[in-house]
Design an enzyme around this catalytic site. Sequence first.
Site, PDB file in Angstrom:
ATOM      1  N   ALA A 132       0.835  -1.202   0.000  1.00 45.75           N
ATOM      2  CA  ALA A 132       0.000   0.000   0.000  1.00 45.75           C
ATOM      3  C   ALA A 132       0.865   1.246   0.000  1.00 45.75           C
ATOM      4  O   ALA A 132       2.011   1.231   0.452  1.00 45.75           O
ATOM      5  CB  ALA A 132      -0.917   0.003   1.227  1.00 45.75           C
ATOM      6  N   ASP A 133       0.297   2.320  -0.514  1.00 46.02           N
ATOM      7  CA  ASP A 133       0.941   3.623  -0.450  1.00 46.02           C
ATOM      8  C   ASP A 133      -0.147   4.670  -0.329  1.00 46.02           C
ATOM      9  O   ASP A 133      -1.240   4.504  -0.885  1.00 46.02           O
ATOM     10  CB  ASP A 133       1.811   3.886  -1.682  1.00 46.02           C
ATOM     11  CG  ASP A 133       2.700   5.111  -1.495  1.00 46.02           C
ATOM     12  OD1 ASP A 133       3.334   5.232  -0.429  1.00 46.02           O
ATOM     13  OD2 ASP A 133       2.756   5.954  -2.406  1.00 46.02           O
TER      14      ASP A 133
END
Length: 189
Positions: free
Chosen positions: A69-70
Site C-alpha cells: 500500500a501507499d
Amino acid sequence: MLYLASQSPRRRQLLEQLGADFVVIDVEVPEQREPGESPQDYVSRVALEKARAGLKALGGATDARVLGADTEVVLDDEVFGKPRDAEDAVVMLRRLSSKTHAVISAVWLVEANRERSEISVSQVRFATLDDATIAAYVATGEPFGKAGAYAIQGRGASLIEHLDGSYSGVMGLPVFETARLLRGFDAWP
C-alpha cells in the site's frame, strides 16, 4: 499465507482491525515520482512495487499473498511526501491551510499468478491555520513520517474541517477496499 509489505504501524493496526492473519515483511522501494506520472499512477505504482518486492523477498512462494500500500497527499497535482524536517512540515501545513486536498491510497494484493488493486481517493479540507497552531502541532513530533505532515488519527484531526471519503484511507490503508481485495483472493471471510 498473507503478508503485509509495510513498516507502517497504522497499516498493521487497520489490517488487524479486519481480523486478518498476516505477517509483516519489510521492503525498501524508492518513492520517486516519474516525470509526467499522474499522482494516482505514482501512488498505485509504488504500492505495486512494494507488494512485488515482498513476494520476491519470499522467494515467490506459491501460497504467499502480499499486500502493498501507499498513501500520498496531493494538492494542485503536487505530491506531498513525508516532511524532511520541522521546517518542511511547517511549509506543507501552511500550504494545506484553508484548502482542500486529495489523499490517494492504493492497495495491491499479489500472489504468484495474480495481481489486483483498489484505489481510494478522499478529499480533506483543512481549517485556516495560524503560525502558532502550526508551530504547536509540529512541536508534537506527530507530522514526521506522515504524508502531508499530519495524522488524521492523532492530533492532526483538529486541523481538519471536513473529510469526504475514507477515514482509514487517509490513515494509510482503506479498510473497505482492502477487505474487498482480500475477499477476491479468498484471503478473508
